[in-house]
Design a protein around this motif. Sequence first.
Motif, PDB file in Angstrom:
ATOM      1  N   GLY A  95     -77.936 -25.996 -33.634  1.00 49.20           N
ATOM      2  CA  GLY A  95     -78.124 -26.156 -32.220  1.00 49.20           C
ATOM      3  C   GLY A  95     -76.584 -25.737 -31.574  1.00 49.20           C
ATOM      4  N   TYR A  96     -76.605 -26.100 -30.363  1.00 49.03           N
ATOM      5  CA  TYR A  96     -75.329 -25.792 -29.700  1.00 49.03           C
ATOM      6  C   TYR A  96     -73.861 -25.780 -30.319  1.00 49.03           C
ATOM      7  CZ  TYR A  96     -78.331 -25.056 -25.677  1.00 49.03           C
ATOM      8  OH  TYR A  96     -79.346 -24.847 -24.794  1.00 49.03           O
ATOM      9  N   VAL A  97     -73.849 -26.890 -31.059  1.00 46.81           N
ATOM     10  CA  VAL A  97     -72.571 -27.155 -31.696  1.00 46.81           C
ATOM     11  C   VAL A  97     -72.594 -26.545 -33.285  1.00 46.81           C
ATOM     12  CG1 VAL A  97     -71.133 -29.018 -33.007  1.00 46.81           C
ATOM     13  CG2 VAL A  97     -71.729 -29.159 -30.598  1.00 46.81           C
ATOM     14  N   ASP A 149     -81.219 -25.102 -40.917  1.00 50.78           N
ATOM     15  CA  ASP A 149     -81.916 -26.057 -39.886  1.00 50.78           C
ATOM     16  C   ASP A 149     -83.177 -26.101 -40.194  1.00 50.78           C
ATOM     17  OD1 ASP A 149     -81.200 -26.427 -36.540  1.00 50.78           O
ATOM     18  OD2 ASP A 149     -82.996 -26.802 -37.259  1.00 50.78           O
ATOM     19  N   LYS A 195     -86.412 -21.354 -35.517  1.00 51.99           N
ATOM     20  CA  LYS A 195     -84.813 -21.158 -35.188  1.00 51.99           C
ATOM     21  C   LYS A 195     -84.392 -20.238 -36.247  1.00 51.99           C
ATOM     22  CE  LYS A 195     -82.816 -24.696 -32.251  1.00 51.99           C
ATOM     23  NZ  LYS A 195     -82.016 -26.022 -32.098  1.00 51.99           N
ATOM     24  N   VAL A 246     -75.963 -32.278 -36.376  1.00 50.60           N
ATOM     25  CA  VAL A 246     -77.592 -32.704 -35.779  1.00 50.60           C
ATOM     26  C   VAL A 246     -77.389 -33.322 -34.571  1.00 50.60           C
ATOM     27  CG1 VAL A 246     -78.352 -32.434 -38.289  1.00 50.60           C
ATOM     28  CG2 VAL A 246     -77.575 -34.650 -37.136  1.00 50.60           C
ATOM     29  N   THR A 284     -77.586 -36.320 -31.901  1.00 50.39           N
ATOM     30  CA  THR A 284     -77.282 -37.983 -31.817  1.00 50.39           C
ATOM     31  C   THR A 284     -77.660 -38.376 -30.455  1.00 50.39           C
ATOM     32  OG1 THR A 284     -75.132 -37.682 -31.259  1.00 50.39           O
ATOM     33  CG2 THR A 284     -75.609 -38.294 -33.502  1.00 50.39           C
ATOM     34  N   THR A 325     -71.451 -36.297 -32.568  1.00 57.08           N
ATOM     35  CA  THR A 325     -70.743 -37.290 -31.786  1.00 57.08           C
ATOM     36  C   THR A 325     -71.431 -38.616 -32.382  1.00 57.08           C
ATOM     37  OG1 THR A 325     -70.392 -35.923 -29.969  1.00 57.08           O
ATOM     38  CG2 THR A 325     -70.202 -38.605 -29.785  1.00 57.08           C
ATOM     39  N   GLU A 327     -66.364 -32.675 -32.297  1.00 58.10           N
ATOM     40  CA  GLU A 327     -66.142 -31.464 -31.561  1.00 58.10           C
ATOM     41  C   GLU A 327     -66.334 -31.664 -30.249  1.00 58.10           C
ATOM     42  OE1 GLU A 327     -66.039 -28.296 -33.060  1.00 58.10           O
ATOM     43  OE2 GLU A 327     -65.625 -28.098 -30.955  1.00 58.10           O
ATOM     44  N   GLU A 379     -70.092 -26.159 -23.750  1.00 60.74           N
ATOM     45  CA  GLU A 379     -71.357 -25.213 -23.708  1.00 60.74           C
ATOM     46  C   GLU A 379     -70.807 -24.067 -22.506  1.00 60.74           C
ATOM     47  OE1 GLU A 379     -75.065 -26.891 -23.310  1.00 60.74           O
ATOM     48  OE2 GLU A 379     -74.905 -28.027 -25.128  1.00 60.74           O
ATOM     49  N   SER A 422     -75.771 -32.488 -22.038  1.00 63.75           N
ATOM     50  CA  SER A 422     -76.065 -32.980 -23.503  1.00 63.75           C
ATOM     51  C   SER A 422     -75.297 -34.080 -24.216  1.00 63.75           C
ATOM     52  CB  SER A 422     -76.238 -31.638 -24.289  1.00 63.75           C
ATOM     53  OG  SER A 422     -75.008 -31.157 -24.435  1.00 63.75           O
ATOM     54  N   LYS A 467     -75.448 -39.497 -22.463  1.00 61.85           N
ATOM     55  CA  LYS A 467     -75.483 -40.135 -23.788  1.00 61.85           C
ATOM     56  C   LYS A 467     -74.587 -40.876 -24.467  1.00 61.85           C
ATOM     57  CE  LYS A 467     -75.432 -36.642 -27.416  1.00 61.85           C
ATOM     58  NZ  LYS A 467     -74.238 -37.434 -28.099  1.00 61.85           N
ATOM     59  N   ARG A 495     -80.577 -30.416 -20.837  1.00 60.63           N
ATOM     60  CA  ARG A 495     -80.558 -32.030 -21.044  1.00 60.63           C
ATOM     61  C   ARG A 495     -79.917 -32.715 -20.099  1.00 60.63           C
ATOM     62  NH1 ARG A 495     -78.884 -31.511 -27.359  1.00 60.63           N
ATOM     63  NH2 ARG A 495     -77.751 -29.604 -26.565  1.00 60.63           N
TER      64      ARG A 495
HETATM   65  P1  NAD Z   1     -78.917 -29.623 -30.768  1.00 59.54           P
HETATM   66  O1  NAD Z   1     -80.203 -30.468 -30.472  1.00 59.54           O
HETATM   67  O2  NAD Z   1     -78.728 -28.443 -29.820  1.00 59.54           O
HETATM   68  O3  NAD Z   1     -78.901 -29.312 -32.223  1.00 59.54           O
HETATM   69  C1  NAD Z   1     -79.107 -30.026 -33.326  1.00 59.54           C
HETATM   70  C2  NAD Z   1     -79.981 -29.153 -34.602  1.00 59.54           C
HETATM   71  O4  NAD Z   1     -80.047 -30.067 -35.789  1.00 59.54           O
HETATM   72  C3  NAD Z   1     -81.512 -29.022 -34.277  1.00 59.54           C
HETATM   73  O5  NAD Z   1     -81.561 -27.294 -34.207  1.00 59.54           O
HETATM   74  C4  NAD Z   1     -82.062 -29.596 -35.205  1.00 59.54           C
HETATM   75  O6  NAD Z   1     -83.471 -28.813 -35.593  1.00 59.54           O
HETATM   76  C5  NAD Z   1     -81.194 -29.690 -36.457  1.00 59.54           C
HETATM   77  N1  NAD Z   1     -81.630 -30.780 -37.353  1.00 59.54           N
HETATM   78  C6  NAD Z   1     -81.720 -32.096 -37.090  1.00 59.54           C
HETATM   79  N2  NAD Z   1     -81.902 -32.700 -38.218  1.00 59.54           N
HETATM   80  C7  NAD Z   1     -81.767 -31.865 -39.505  1.00 59.54           C
HETATM   81  C8  NAD Z   1     -81.639 -31.899 -40.727  1.00 59.54           C
HETATM   82  N3  NAD Z   1     -82.128 -33.047 -41.336  1.00 59.54           N
HETATM   83  N4  NAD Z   1     -81.597 -30.642 -41.279  1.00 59.54           N
HETATM   84  C9  NAD Z   1     -81.429 -29.383 -40.728  1.00 59.54           C
HETATM   85  N5  NAD Z   1     -81.273 -29.397 -39.470  1.00 59.54           N
HETATM   86  C10 NAD Z   1     -81.402 -30.492 -38.590  1.00 59.54           C
HETATM   87  O7  NAD Z   1     -77.584 -30.445 -30.620  1.00 59.54           O
HETATM   88  P2  NAD Z   1     -76.132 -30.092 -30.193  1.00 59.54           P
HETATM   89  O8  NAD Z   1     -76.302 -29.982 -28.570  1.00 59.54           O
HETATM   90  O9  NAD Z   1     -75.782 -29.074 -30.906  1.00 59.54           O
HETATM   91  O10 NAD Z   1     -75.478 -31.454 -30.550  1.00 59.54           O
HETATM   92  C11 NAD Z   1     -75.120 -31.744 -31.951  1.00 59.54           C
HETATM   93  C12 NAD Z   1     -74.151 -32.971 -32.128  1.00 59.54           C
HETATM   94  O11 NAD Z   1     -72.818 -32.501 -31.405  1.00 59.54           O
HETATM   95  C13 NAD Z   1     -74.440 -34.282 -31.191  1.00 59.54           C
HETATM   96  O12 NAD Z   1     -74.059 -35.184 -31.694  1.00 59.54           O
HETATM   97  C14 NAD Z   1     -73.801 -34.147 -29.791  1.00 59.54           C
HETATM   98  O13 NAD Z   1     -73.379 -35.108 -29.221  1.00 59.54           O
HETATM   99  C15 NAD Z   1     -72.425 -33.319 -30.502  1.00 59.54           C
HETATM  100  N6  NAD Z   1     -71.619 -32.514 -29.425  1.00 59.54           N
HETATM  101  C16 NAD Z   1     -72.469 -31.402 -28.509  1.00 59.54           C
HETATM  102  C17 NAD Z   1     -71.791 -30.802 -27.698  1.00 59.54           C
HETATM  103  C18 NAD Z   1     -72.644 -29.888 -26.684  1.00 59.54           C
HETATM  104  O14 NAD Z   1     -71.943 -29.192 -25.704  1.00 59.54           O
HETATM  105  N7  NAD Z   1     -73.767 -29.613 -26.825  1.00 59.54           N
HETATM  106  C19 NAD Z   1     -70.490 -30.806 -27.620  1.00 59.54           C
HETATM  107  C20 NAD Z   1     -69.607 -31.666 -28.443  1.00 59.54           C
HETATM  108  C21 NAD Z   1     -70.360 -32.417 -29.190  1.00 59.54           C
END
Ligand code: NAD
Length: 442
Positions: free
Chosen positions: A9-11, A30, A35, A84, A86, A122, A151, A155, A262, A266, A331
Amino acid sequence: MKIAMIGTGYVGLVSGVCFSDFGHDVVCVDKDATKIDKLHRGEVPIYEPGLDTLMARNVEAGRLTFTLDLAEAIDGADAVFIAVGTPTRRGDGHADLRFVMAAAEEIARTAKDYIVIVTKSTVPVGTNRQVKEVVAKANPDLDFDVASNPEFLREGAAIEDFMKPDRVVVGVETDRAAGVMADIYRPLYLREFPIITTDLESAEMIKYAANAFLATKITFINEIAALCERTGADVKQVSKGMGMDNRIGNRFLHAGPGYGGSCFPKDTKALARIGQDNAVPMHITESVITVNEEVKRRMIDKVRDLCGGSFNGKTIAVLGVTFKPNTDDMRDAPSLTLVPALVGGGASVKATDPQGKHEGEALLPSVTWCADAYEAATDADVIVMLTEWNEFRALNLKRIASLMASARMADLRNMYEASDVGDAGFQSYVAVGRPGFGPGSH
Ligand code: NAD
């Protein structure tokens, strides 16, 4: 070093790509086959400036691969990162740790040799210890350590943030895990970016405390903005005057339609729940959550006033639906509160967004999508500036005004000056925490 990254995902994707650019061998996993198919074709499933080029370079160099198969990814890896989602657990505000724990169990089932299991998602304080228990229970013979590595990337500026971080936080329990983490982040260490090593709990807490503090700062200025509106002060001048104080700083001090995205919604909710669970109520964070909801409601009132008291029968142009510019992420975006309120009140909504249409079509089904701001403004009664994309910052306001049925603007990001909007021929203008003009502006 060989690294496995769970979650693209984004992270996860940004971290995986950047680690491979550090020179490490990275396999991104993933469970979403769409994806992984896209990534195999060289397509980036999210919009993040610069990510496509960096990804292509490292794939080409043979350091970055993608798979659906976790066992393949962690074979021989020094570390596996859990990145993944949260999200908020439905009903109670807790962080939903289902995906983290499922990933931990899968690692336990497939890992063979010593590995550091790093949580980048997170997660609430205590989660890394839970991961340790889950893995030890599922595979008692596995030699492993856990590490917390929250992290902080934003974004839209994710690569820059990852490559030039304010700091890297690493929570560990053993010297061995600290050594692996130091090797992974060595390129940053050599360039003297601060790397803080802590215990597991402190690393987990730093992330929530930082996000709740930033959400508080935004919400504070949004509350001051409401008072500015009543007293005739201009919140932009107030922010500037406050932000020049080095103890305060000028970032996250821009009044607007309430925080979304995102993380902040939360993470503030999760911190409030962690406080309640530990009998230490997070009064400030709880107030921030409440005030942010009020801010969002106030934005709806502003647009309604500009419509003359009712949305019914009005055509409203919305510029920007993503939660901030330079991302396609919707989100908890302010558009998800405002647009349904407009449509529910009987308005027709025309929207445009440089990257948000794909997500927006699914999340805001009643909207008519337009190619640009001018098409959206055509025959509209009100135009709402909702996301501060660069291309909305320098619109030809005269042209916009001439295209509209009645030229009224709700500038919920304070992108324009009332005098310029007036000179362009608008009859009404409202901003956030600053004086406007015309019917519906008071
Ligand atoms: P996201 O939803 O964009 O990506 C999560 C990915 O994990 C998805 O592609 C999903 O298919 C995959 N996934 C889930 N379970 C899996 C498994 N068992 N095996 C393989 N792949 C699996 O989420 P995100 O925005 O990247 O956020 C991820 C974490 O990082 C969260 O805890 C978030 O709070 C934290 N975070 C996000 C940001 C942000 O800007 N988005 C910044 C800092 C921290």
